[in-house]
Design a protein around this motif. Sequence first.
Motif, PDB file in Angstrom:
ATOM      1  N   VAL A  99      -6.808   4.233   7.957  1.00  0.00           N
ATOM      2  CA  VAL A  99      -6.911   3.852   6.552  1.00  0.00           C
ATOM      3  C   VAL A  99      -7.765   2.590   6.431  1.00  0.00           C
ATOM      4  N   HIS A 100      -8.572   2.560   5.391  1.00  0.00           N
ATOM      5  CA  HIS A 100      -9.386   1.381   5.061  1.00  0.00           C
ATOM      6  C   HIS A 100      -8.862   0.805   3.758  1.00  0.00           C
ATOM      7  N   ARG A 101      -8.692  -0.522   3.723  1.00  0.00           N
ATOM      8  CA  ARG A 101      -8.154  -1.158   2.523  1.00  0.00           C
ATOM      9  C   ARG A 101      -9.007  -2.352   2.111  1.00  0.00           C
ATOM     10  N   GLU A 102      -8.979  -2.599   0.816  1.00  0.00           N
ATOM     11  CA  GLU A 102      -9.656  -3.755   0.236  1.00  0.00           C
ATOM     12  C   GLU A 102      -8.589  -4.664  -0.373  1.00  0.00           C
ATOM     13  N   TRP A 103      -8.716  -5.982  -0.120  1.00  0.00           N
ATOM     14  CA  TRP A 103      -7.729  -6.942  -0.575  1.00  0.00           C
ATOM     15  C   TRP A 103      -8.391  -8.077  -1.358  1.00  0.00           C
ATOM     16  N   TYR A 147       1.508  -8.933  -1.534  1.00  0.00           N
ATOM     17  CA  TYR A 147       2.021  -8.223  -0.359  1.00  0.00           C
ATOM     18  C   TYR A 147       2.970  -9.118   0.441  1.00  0.00           C
ATOM     19  N   PRO A 191      -1.012   7.364   1.871  1.00  0.00           N
ATOM     20  CA  PRO A 191      -2.274   8.085   1.663  1.00  0.00           C
ATOM     21  C   PRO A 191      -2.058   9.584   1.518  1.00  0.00           C
ATOM     22  N   PRO A 250       0.832  -1.200   0.000  1.00  0.00           N
ATOM     23  CA  PRO A 250       0.000   0.000   0.000  1.00  0.00           C
ATOM     24  C   PRO A 250       0.868   1.252   0.000  1.00  0.00           C
ATOM     25  N   SER A 271      -3.639  -9.820  -4.269  1.00  0.00           N
ATOM     26  CA  SER A 271      -2.915  -8.724  -3.633  1.00  0.00           C
ATOM     27  C   SER A 271      -2.353  -9.141  -2.279  1.00  0.00           C
ATOM     28  N   THR A 297     -11.381  -7.103   3.839  1.00  0.00           N
ATOM     29  CA  THR A 297     -11.239  -5.709   4.248  1.00  0.00           C
ATOM     30  C   THR A 297     -10.264  -5.593   5.413  1.00  0.00           C
ATOM     31  N   GLU A 298      -9.696  -4.432   5.530  1.00  0.00           N
ATOM     32  CA  GLU A 298      -8.723  -4.160   6.590  1.00  0.00           C
ATOM     33  C   GLU A 298      -8.911  -2.745   7.097  1.00  0.00           C
TER      34      GLU A 298
END
Length: 263
Positions: free
Chosen positions: A199-203, A211, A19, A16, A207, A248-249
């Motif tokens: 932070v919000h992340r989509e995996w 990572y 931001p 990532p 990915s 989600t994270e």
Amino acid sequence: MSLFTGTADYYRQFRPGIPEEVATILDQATVAASPRRLLDVGAGTGLVAEALLHHFDDIIAIDNDPGMLAVAEKALRPQLPEGSSLSLVESTAEEFKPPAGWQADLVTICRAFHWLDQATVLELLDDQVADDGAVAIFGDNSFWVANSPWKQSVRNVIKDFLGEERRAGSGTFNHHNRPYSEIMEESPFNQVEEVRVPVHREWTTESILGYLYSTTFAAPHLFGDRLEAFETEVLAALAQHNSKDHFTEENEFLIRIGRRQPR
């Protein structure tokens, strides 16, 4: 062999980035200057330099992994604004010497402070940072210590293949128990401000694997001829949590900005 040998392409594609809110905080951490100089320590593939490329017009980014720097050069050079300067230097933080008379307005150390001789580097930076400059040490939470169920399952697979101890290349990771702010308070940059940015992340499974292959604890070469078996086990573990390949994270960047006491 570098701790990150073989990970650079994965790092560039799947780690990532920084931001925009974090980049804004870093930009505002130091005064405007001309030229405005940035020293990025542990630059990796250039994610921090990229986020700040239009905020500083003289950037030196250092890393001891030539593969990382080659990827950074390819990614950053075409984006460099006209009239700006970018130098990518193969060096450790402990051995780096800036050009004569060159002092940074801001030093950034992202996701790398745990690899450094921390007190020594902060002392060395005292000569490398302008009087009104700042040092920013920051990062988000590591996958290894995250407590979400799907990440715990993946971490268990890594442990099954590589052992209970977190790997760091051919060795094990040396955990640091002292807060970075406390270490900074014992350095010349002892006026420390902390800022947190959620932070919000989509995996996806792709990915997530990408990572993992960017890290020192799950780099591809660590698995030898069991890499395909590892991938199969990770996919099976993830499928138990979500059949639609969507994970989600919730994470956060913790930014520590250190400045000297007013003189």
